[in-house]
Motif scaffolding. Structure first.
Motif, mmCIF file in Angstrom:
data_model
loop_
_atom_site.group_PDB
_atom_site.id
_atom_site.type_symbol
_atom_site.label_atom_id
_atom_site.label_comp_id
_atom_site.label_asym_id
_atom_site.label_seq_id
_atom_site.Cartn_x
_atom_site.Cartn_y
_atom_site.Cartn_z
ATOM 1 N N HIS A 883 -5.033 22.807 8.948
ATOM 2 C CA HIS A 883 -5.898 23.766 8.588
ATOM 3 C C HIS A 883 -5.519 24.237 7.247
ATOM 4 O O HIS A 883 -6.336 25.000 6.295
ATOM 5 C CB HIS A 883 -5.964 24.998 9.200
ATOM 6 N N PHE A 884 -4.083 24.158 6.763
ATOM 7 C CA PHE A 884 -3.641 24.395 5.477
ATOM 8 C C PHE A 884 -4.369 23.663 4.352
ATOM 9 O O PHE A 884 -4.726 24.155 3.251
ATOM 10 C CB PHE A 884 -2.158 24.440 5.365
ATOM 11 N N GLY A 885 -4.528 22.441 4.819
ATOM 12 C CA GLY A 885 -5.149 21.408 3.709
ATOM 13 C C GLY A 885 -3.911 20.570 3.052
ATOM 14 O O GLY A 885 -2.892 21.357 2.336
ATOM 15 N N LYS A 886 -4.018 19.257 3.351
ATOM 16 C CA LYS A 886 -2.971 18.256 2.726
ATOM 17 C C LYS A 886 -3.369 18.294 1.422
ATOM 18 O O LYS A 886 -4.389 17.965 0.830
ATOM 19 C CB LYS A 886 -3.100 17.170 3.278
ATOM 20 N N SER A 887 -2.281 17.834 0.703
ATOM 21 C CA SER A 887 -2.727 17.406 -0.804
ATOM 22 C C SER A 887 -3.154 15.837 -0.729
ATOM 23 O O SER A 887 -3.187 15.250 0.423
ATOM 24 C CB SER A 887 -1.266 17.263 -1.521
ATOM 25 N N LYS A 888 -3.658 15.397 -1.832
ATOM 26 C CA LYS A 888 -4.256 13.921 -1.694
ATOM 27 C C LYS A 888 -3.358 13.152 -2.606
ATOM 28 O O LYS A 888 -2.690 13.408 -3.357
ATOM 29 C CB LYS A 888 -5.473 14.111 -2.582
ATOM 30 N N TYR A 889 -3.372 11.721 -1.954
ATOM 31 C CA TYR A 889 -2.609 10.900 -2.658
ATOM 32 C C TYR A 889 -3.020 10.727 -4.279
ATOM 33 O O TYR A 889 -4.276 10.643 -4.486
ATOM 34 C CB TYR A 889 -2.911 9.579 -2.177
ATOM 35 N N ILE A 890 -2.007 10.601 -5.046
ATOM 36 C CA ILE A 890 -2.298 10.155 -6.390
ATOM 37 C C ILE A 890 -2.315 8.558 -6.554
ATOM 38 O O ILE A 890 -1.401 8.070 -7.022
ATOM 39 C CB ILE A 890 -1.327 10.832 -7.329
ATOM 40 N N ARG A 891 -3.603 8.045 -6.445
ATOM 41 C CA ARG A 891 -3.909 6.478 -6.309
ATOM 42 C C ARG A 891 -3.454 5.800 -7.957
ATOM 43 O O ARG A 891 -4.195 6.465 -8.979
ATOM 44 C CB ARG A 891 -5.186 6.202 -5.818
ATOM 45 N N THR A 892 -2.756 4.902 -7.915
ATOM 46 C CA THR A 892 -2.385 4.115 -9.252
ATOM 47 C C THR A 892 -2.512 2.889 -8.908
ATOM 48 O O THR A 892 -2.788 2.137 -7.883
ATOM 49 C CB THR A 892 -1.062 4.510 -9.695
ATOM 50 N N ASP A 893 -2.536 1.955 -10.193
ATOM 51 C CA ASP A 893 -2.637 0.397 -10.135
ATOM 52 C C ASP A 893 -1.478 -0.011 -9.178
ATOM 53 O O ASP A 893 -0.291 0.561 -9.215
ATOM 54 C CB ASP A 893 -2.779 0.038 -11.658
ATOM 55 N N GLU A 894 -1.636 -1.197 -8.715
ATOM 56 C CA GLU A 894 -0.525 -1.755 -7.892
ATOM 57 C C GLU A 894 0.593 -2.227 -9.208
ATOM 58 O O GLU A 894 0.443 -2.587 -10.413
ATOM 59 C CB GLU A 894 -1.290 -3.378 -7.400
ATOM 60 N N LEU A 895 1.756 -2.196 -8.729
ATOM 61 C CA LEU A 895 2.958 -2.444 -9.395
ATOM 62 C C LEU A 895 2.984 -3.983 -9.587
ATOM 63 O O LEU A 895 2.477 -4.886 -9.033
ATOM 64 C CB LEU A 895 4.386 -2.290 -8.543
ATOM 65 N N PRO A 896 3.407 -4.217 -11.126
ATOM 66 C CA PRO A 896 3.412 -5.708 -11.414
ATOM 67 C C PRO A 896 4.559 -6.441 -10.261
ATOM 68 O O PRO A 896 5.423 -5.640 -10.076
ATOM 69 C CB PRO A 896 3.952 -5.671 -12.723
#
Length: 1019
Positions: A883-896
């Motif tokens: 109920h506090f609310g989770k942070s969101k993933y910081i999505r990035t490009d796949e690692l080389p």
């Protein structure tokens, strides 16, 4: 006046003296010494001191320096053993101090142990007449003296006061001079040693400096000159020391007793146990076995060693009862049928032609020596059992002393001199890495060391001091195996001190303990038994059927196939490159082949391995020096491999008893010319009496001489080959369990883990990635594969792993994402330091997010943990933070791919997902060899490999041309590529670490290793 020395402290008193026995004796002899007392603060070193002095006809006195707490005052005393009763009391006094780690001896203890002791109370600034009177009342007239010293011949201010006290109490005065180094010029080296003892540098202001510079061993002239006005003091000293007579000649064996009911005797009890055990072992006992058992028991009874065998079988029974894995035998004890019958060993000596006389020789009375191997993780349990059964005061571990080696002393003295740490590293590199090298040898061999020393005066001084301190005892530790057991309290025979695990430790090392007549037993920890123990646990946990090592077949086809292929990584004694090559040459088809290769694989004898292989495979005929040798040597194809064969030859050819034959073998192995000639005459004459011709007898004797120090004890080779075979069998039949146990044991040794993982991939055994949901601390078996252990990930702490596993055991919810994990672990454990290696290793791939995304989100997750679970005890949202609310993933490009693989290499030590060479191999048209296949092949030939450069070693030839040795790796293994000058000149610009090369060349074996001679190199 006869010269006597009342107070010598030797280097055995660790870091308190530089005096070693050899230079001390030279000095004493040059000064016509008649008597000398050792007065260390412990009883370290008294036995060799006493024996060496006796050997050089100098009267030795056993003394001890200690502090005693009197009624009102603590005083320093030197006590001497007047007789053996006094010596035994000194043993007890020293043991009392060291087992309780006391700085002072209580007065009442001194009263209890004063008999047979003479004491000297030092007359210095701490002198007290009241203490003198108290000591006189304690020791009685004639047993207490006052000691007066004159440093550098200078009379002390307090001297007159002490003389008056001596006259009033009728106590005689003796001269007191403490020696801590031999020559005057050794004073500075001693001062450095003293700084070492304080763990301080010479420049440290807190360093306590020696009180004066006259701790040398005085000359005859110095004694006379310094005390010229009081010759009676010198005479008192001489007569005091002359009263002291202790005998420390080799004691009779003090054999412990096995506790038996009053009506039982050890002899009958041992026989009954042996007969019962042999019946269990064999089912039907033939006459041959009965006769051998009777013969062995007869010798054991004559030597009075029954109790010894009963003691050993008892703790072996305990080990087996509590599931502690023990070895099949070690050394010569495997040649005893009694040991086999008692389940001490697991080798039937008659089956393998093992001779009892290699163990106990009736013609040469020695203590029996049954060394036992235990799984190293549980060895201490057995020692504790023995201590509890026989009593803490009767059982002790044995001390061993570490000395200042060339490298250690060079670095330590340099540190005390205040040299920079970079200089310390340089000094280490100047001294060749050769076992047992001395500083003198290093100086002769290392030009860099010579140049370093000669550039500055301080360095010359440093080297001079290092030479003076080299070889001195530096620290005490516990002997890896030795345990001593006594029928009487140990303090009656040897001095003891506190050890580890609430067990005592002797103050004397192995040799001196045995000189005192005590029985030493070796409890050895063998890592390979721990590995076998782990493999068996895994098998029993993952298989429904029962399995026992005791029932395995010793002619198992699959096991021999594995050995013939040299597939022996992780197999006890058989995993070196050279040993693999030997196995491939010999192609073992029976257990005895493994015994032979284990015995032959040593410098010298290993030259016979190709001959053994060719004769075994029928490529060369088997020949014998004389027909009498055929039945003895046919199992080893006419080659003498074992000491037992030499004994059998002497018995068959010249009618020697096996006892005589063993003495002959020992004598001729020393290669003493006089003994060789004498034994030749003896052997040849006895052979002639049996009808052999003189030339034939002489020829066979020459054979014995040639192989006497080549021969290996067959009993030891058989026993250890049993472990080799068992491990090979387990690898052949239970490879997943085998690799899992080996990987867990190798945790921390990245090179070994890489080797094992590559082998597993080669054999198609799944190696599963680390996972926070499925991994345990170490490697585990899962679905016919092996799951990576969390502790094998570099950077993951042990406390983190334990917390994670605790949460899983306690039924923690199935974490859906990084934030759930953060909340449950709390900010204490969920840190970047712990979690980043897990992400890089792929242990969080279960969250179905790219590793790049997890890494980018990590800081946000750490902050989340700090907010909702700042400590393990604080959960702000009572287990429900939603109920506090989770942070969101910081999505990035796949690692080389290469970055991802480098991360894996960083934390797992290897490219786990896919080796970088795999895609390269797919992209080129020509046929490529796997490195593994090249390493396994016994033939040289043309090869093409694709490899990632791991290491480049560039050197110059004698002509000054550049060449290189390049280590390359593919997904199957690593190999060295040699580029000679001509090819190096062509391709050196391609040589960069982590570059992927295509190498064409020729594979060849050199010095037991396979390498590639590179001819064509391309990217």
């Amino acid at each position: 006046m006869e010269t006597v020395y009342p107070q010598i402290v030797t280097s055995a008193d660790m870091l308190k003296s530089t005096i070693q026995l050899e230079p001390l004796i030279e000095k004493l002899k040059s000064n016509h010494a008649k008597a000398v007392a050792i007065t260390n603060s412990t009883l370290y070193g008294i036995m060799p001191f006493w024996h060496e002095m006796k050997k050089h006809h100098i009267h030795p006195i056993i003394g001890l320096t200690l502090n005693v707490q009197l009624d009102e005052k603590c005083v320093s005393l030197v006590i001497y053993a007047k007789n053996n009763n006094g010596y035994e009391n000194i043993l007890k006094i020293s043991s009392s101090l060291e087992t309780r780690e006391l700085a002072e001896l209580p007065k009442k203890w001194l009263e209890a142990y004063k008999d047979g002791i003479i004491a000297v109370y030092k007359g210095d600034k701490q002198f007290s007449k009241e203490a003198l009177v108290e000591l006189n009342d304690l020791f009685g007239i004639g047993n207490l003296y006052i000691g007066l010293e004159r440093p550098n011949g200078i009379k002390q201010d307090i001297e007159d006061e002490i003389i008056a006290a001596a006259q009033q109490t009728s106590i005689k005065i003796t001269v007191y001079h403490l020696s801590r180094y031999v020559q005057k010029e050794d004073a500075f080296a001693y001062e450095v040693l003293n700084a070492m003892d304080q763990s301080l540098k010479m420049t440290d202001r807190n360093r306590l400096k020696p009180t004066d510079d006259s701790f040398h061993v005085l000359t005859e002239i110095e004694w006379k000159e310094w005390f010229s006005d009081v010759p009676e003091w010198l005479e008192n000293t001489r007569s005091m020391l002359e009263k002291c007579h202790v005998q420390l000649d080799k004691q009779a064996h003090i054999m412990p007793k096995f506790p038996l009911p009053a009506q039982e005797n050890a002899k009958d009890y041992l026989r009954a146990l042996c007969e019962e055990g042999l019946n269990i072992r064999l089912g039907k006992v033939t006459q041959k076995y009965k006769e051998r058992l009777h013969y062995e028991l007869q010798i054991i009874n004559e030597m009075n060693y029954e109790d010894y065998f009963l003691i050993v079988q008892d703790f072996m029974k305990y080990a087996k009862r509590t599931g502690i894995l023990t070895g099949p035998g070690r050394g010569s004890s495997a040649s005893s049928l009694v040991a086999y019958s008692l389940f001490i060993t697991d080798v039937d000596p008659l089956q393998y032609g093992l001779l009892f006389e290699r163990f106990l020789n009736p013609e040469r009375i020695t203590m029996p020596d049954i060394d036992i191997d235990f799984a190293d993780s549980r060895r201490m349990e057995v020692i504790r059992y023995v201590a509890e059964k026989y009593g803490k005061n009767y059982v002790s571990q044995i001390i061993t002393f570490g000395t200042l080696s060339a490298k250690a002393v060079a670095r330590e003295v340099a540190r005390i001199f205040g040299f920079e740490s970079s200089t310390l590293e340089a000094i280490s590199s100047f001294i060749p890495n050769k076992n047992g090298i001395t500083l003198k040898e290093a100086y002769a061999q290392s030009q860099k060391l010579r140049e370093f020393i000669q550039t500055e005066e301080i360095r010359k001084k440093w080297f001079e001091v290092a030479l003076a301190l080299e070889g001195l005892p530096r620290n005490a530790s516990t002997h890896a195996a030795g345990v001593v057991l006594s029928p009487i309290p140990l303090v009656d025979v040897v001095p003891i001190q506190m050890g580890h695990d609430d067990l005592f430790l002797t103050q004397w090392p192995m040799k001196e303990v045995e000189q005192a007549g005590l029985l030493k037993m070796d409890f050895l920890g063998l890592r390979n038994l721990t590995i076998i123990e782990r493999i068996l646990k895994i098998i029993h946990k993952n298989k429904s059927q029962s399995f026992s090592l005791a029932t395995i077949s010793f002619d198992d086809e699959r096991t021999f196939r594995l050995l013939q292929n040299g597939d022996t990584t992780g197999v006890f004694q058989l995993e070196s490159e050279g040993m693999r090559h030997s196995l491939k040459q010999i192609q073992p088809t029976k257990f005895e082949d493994i015994v032979a290769v284990n015995a032959l694989y040593r410098p010298g004898p290993m030259e016979s391995i190709p001959l053994y292989a060719k004769r075994k495979l029928g490529q060369l005929p088997v020949t014998y020096e004389h027909p009498v040798l055929q039945p003895i040597l046919q199992e080893t194809y006419g080659i003498i491999v074992y000491q037992e064969q030499i004994m059998q030859i002497a018995s068959q050819m010249a009618g020697f008893t096996f006892g005589e034959a063993d003495l002959l073998r020992r004598a001729v192995s020393k290669k003493n010319r006089d003994i060789l000639q004498k034994e030749r005459t003896h052997f040849v004459q006895k052979a002639i009496q049996l009808g052999h011709a003189e030339p034939a007898a002489s020829s066979v004797y020459d054979l014995i001489v040639r192989f006497a120090d080549y021969g290996f004890p067959k009993s030891h080779a058989v026993a250890y080959s049993v472990i080799s075979y068992q491990m090979a069998f387990l690898k052949a039949h239970f490879p997943v369990a085998f690799y899992c146990a080996l990987l867990s044991t190798a945790t921390g040794n990245q090179e070994k883990i890489n080797q094992l993982v590559m082998e597993m991939k080669q054999k198609g055994i799944p190696i599963l990635p680390p996972s926070i949901f499925n991994s345990h601390t170490f490697f585990t078996v899962e679905n016919d594969g092996v799951r990576f252990g969390l502790q094998a990930i570099k950077g993951v702490s042990h406390t983190f792993t334990q917390k994670l596993l605790q949460l899983r055991r306690n039924g923690a919810r199935k974490w859906d994402d990084l934030f759930d994990l953060a909340a449950d672990l709390s900010a204490i454990h969920f840190t970047r330091k712990n979690i980043e290696p897990l992400i890089k290793a792929g242990a969080l791939d279960n969250f179905q997010e790219e590793r790049s995304t997890l890494l980018a989100t990590l800081d946000a997750a750490v902050k989340y943990a700090e907010l909702v679970s700042p400590t393990e005890d604080t959960d702000l949202f009572e287990g429900n933070a939603t109920h506090f609310g989770k942070s969101k993933y910081i999505r990035t490009d796949e690692l080389p791919l290469m970055v991802k693989l480098q991360f894996e290499k960083e934390v797992l030590g290897q490219y786990f997902s896919e080796h970088p060479t795999v895609s390269k191999k797919k992209s080129i048209q020509q046929k490529v060899n796997n490195i593994w296949d090249i390493l396994q092949s016994t033939r040289d030939g043309k090869v093409t490999v694709v490899g990632l450069i791991q290491d480049i070693k560039k050197i110059r030839t004698k002509k000054g041309e550049s060449m290189a040795f390049v280590t390359i790796q593919d997904e199957t293994g690593s190999i060295s590529v040699t580029l000679f000058p001509e090819d190096y000149a062509k391709y050196n610009l391609l040589l960069e670490e982590l570059a992927i090369l295509v190498v064409e060349g020729k594979s060849e074996r050199r010095n037991g290793r396979t390498q590639i001679i590179g001819k064509l190199v391309s990217l």
